[in-house]
Enzyme design. Sequence first.
Site, PDB file in Angstrom:
ATOM      1  N   LYS A   8      -9.085  -4.766  -8.598  1.00 52.63           N
ATOM      2  CA  LYS A   8      -8.867  -3.628  -8.114  1.00 52.63           C
ATOM      3  C   LYS A   8      -7.815  -2.569  -9.248  1.00 52.63           C
ATOM      4  O   LYS A   8      -8.249  -1.025  -9.953  1.00 52.63           O
ATOM      5  CB  LYS A   8      -8.319  -2.904  -7.153  1.00 52.63           C
ATOM      6  CG  LYS A   8      -7.350  -3.525  -6.819  1.00 52.63           C
ATOM      7  CD  LYS A   8      -6.829  -3.256  -5.361  1.00 52.63           C
ATOM      8  CE  LYS A   8      -5.260  -3.001  -4.339  1.00 52.63           C
ATOM      9  NZ  LYS A   8      -4.799  -4.514  -4.328  1.00 52.63           N
ATOM     10  N   ARG A  83      -2.224   1.948   3.055  1.00 57.65           N
ATOM     11  CA  ARG A  83      -2.135   0.467   3.358  1.00 57.65           C
ATOM     12  C   ARG A  83      -2.231   0.422   5.096  1.00 57.65           C
ATOM     13  O   ARG A  83      -2.789  -0.587   5.483  1.00 57.65           O
ATOM     14  CB  ARG A  83      -1.111  -0.392   2.902  1.00 57.65           C
ATOM     15  CG  ARG A  83      -0.382   0.233   1.171  1.00 57.65           C
ATOM     16  CD  ARG A  83      -0.506  -1.594   0.768  1.00 57.65           C
ATOM     17  NE  ARG A  83       0.514  -2.846   1.718  1.00 57.65           N
ATOM     18  CZ  ARG A  83       0.711  -3.119   0.611  1.00 57.65           C
ATOM     19  NH1 ARG A  83       1.001  -3.156  -0.191  1.00 57.65           N
ATOM     20  NH2 ARG A  83       2.634  -3.660   1.172  1.00 57.65           N
ATOM     21  N   ARG A 117      -4.185 -19.228  -9.942  1.00 60.48           N
ATOM     22  CA  ARG A 117      -3.423 -18.327 -10.892  1.00 60.48           C
ATOM     23  C   ARG A 117      -1.707 -18.972 -11.538  1.00 60.48           C
ATOM     24  O   ARG A 117      -1.405 -19.410 -10.881  1.00 60.48           O
ATOM     25  CB  ARG A 117      -2.755 -16.347 -10.501  1.00 60.48           C
ATOM     26  CG  ARG A 117      -4.508 -15.686  -9.667  1.00 60.48           C
ATOM     27  CD  ARG A 117      -3.446 -14.311  -9.376  1.00 60.48           C
ATOM     28  NE  ARG A 117      -2.539 -14.249  -8.506  1.00 60.48           N
ATOM     29  CZ  ARG A 117      -2.636 -13.417  -7.481  1.00 60.48           C
ATOM     30  NH1 ARG A 117      -2.903 -12.248  -7.944  1.00 60.48           N
ATOM     31  NH2 ARG A 117      -1.902 -12.924  -6.474  1.00 60.48           N
ATOM     32  N   ARG A 150       2.851 -19.140  -8.776  1.00 62.24           N
ATOM     33  CA  ARG A 150       4.190 -17.998  -8.032  1.00 62.24           C
ATOM     34  C   ARG A 150       4.001 -18.488  -6.797  1.00 62.24           C
ATOM     35  O   ARG A 150       3.015 -18.822  -5.256  1.00 62.24           O
ATOM     36  CB  ARG A 150       2.554 -16.751  -8.189  1.00 62.24           C
ATOM     37  CG  ARG A 150       2.981 -15.772  -8.424  1.00 62.24           C
ATOM     38  CD  ARG A 150       2.116 -15.048  -8.610  1.00 62.24           C
ATOM     39  NE  ARG A 150       1.360 -14.307 -10.068  1.00 62.24           N
ATOM     40  CZ  ARG A 150       1.374 -13.070 -10.449  1.00 62.24           C
ATOM     41  NH1 ARG A 150       3.301 -12.245  -9.428  1.00 62.24           N
ATOM     42  NH2 ARG A 150       1.531 -12.388 -11.794  1.00 62.24           N
ATOM     43  N   ARG A 161      -1.626 -13.569   4.105  1.00 61.02           N
ATOM     44  CA  ARG A 161      -1.424 -11.984   3.607  1.00 61.02           C
ATOM     45  C   ARG A 161      -2.922 -11.542   3.937  1.00 61.02           C
ATOM     46  O   ARG A 161      -2.927 -10.653   3.892  1.00 61.02           O
ATOM     47  CB  ARG A 161      -1.591 -12.285   2.015  1.00 61.02           C
ATOM     48  CG  ARG A 161       0.193 -11.901   1.918  1.00 61.02           C
ATOM     49  CD  ARG A 161      -0.076 -12.431   0.329  1.00 61.02           C
ATOM     50  NE  ARG A 161      -0.757 -12.504  -1.054  1.00 61.02           N
ATOM     51  CZ  ARG A 161       0.219 -13.589  -1.694  1.00 61.02           C
ATOM     52  NH1 ARG A 161       0.683 -14.058  -1.061  1.00 61.02           N
ATOM     53  NH2 ARG A 161      -0.652 -14.421  -1.676  1.00 61.02           N
TER      54      ARG A 161
END
Length: 206
Positions: A8, A83, A117, A150, A161
């Site tokens: 996004k 959110r 990632r 991370r 999440r």
Amino acid sequence: MGIQGSGKGTQSALLADDLDLVHISVGDIFRWHVKCHTKLGAQVRRLVAAGELVGDDLVEDVVRDRLQLHDWNYGFIIDGFPRNRRQAEFFLESYDIDGVIHLDLPDEEVRRRVLARRLCSRCGMDYNLIAHRPEVDGRCDVCGGDLVTRADDTPDALARRLRDYHNKIDPVVELFRGKEYVMTIDARPDKATVQQTIRSRLGLPT
Ligand SMILES: [Zn+2]
């Protein structure tokens, strides 16, 4: 709107550049605070280290302040907000929204993308073992630093999440669907294809 890893930020930036819109990225605002060591930044750093999301109240305050700048000529495109249902209601009451772009990515693909990632431990450059591999495994192309995962990109933290996202965001998308033009876009193809789909759905030249 879209889950983490749905692209996004990238898609919003492409639209903003071309259509002369102000791009408001809630994630970028928070990253700026972290980088500049503000009080808010320290708060965010603690949350991220604990694998938590930044609280809704904090997000709402930041967005409210940002929108009050009113620094756009033609309009804005915002990503990372609203959110939850309460924020969505505030947003609908306060702003004239032309449309909602909902980037749809299955959880399985989110897992694949997010767990690939990597981050340079020295200069902070982002990598992705699927889309943006370093030239030498485990080494930053720019500075030669070690690439690390991370702290919040573990399978457990990600599962949390994902759950949190669906609990909060699915009702928001439904709320918008009742009031605004929501277009759901398949976010699985490459970024150029996704951008093209968005533009053709909006009736814009591609
Ligand atoms: Zn580096």
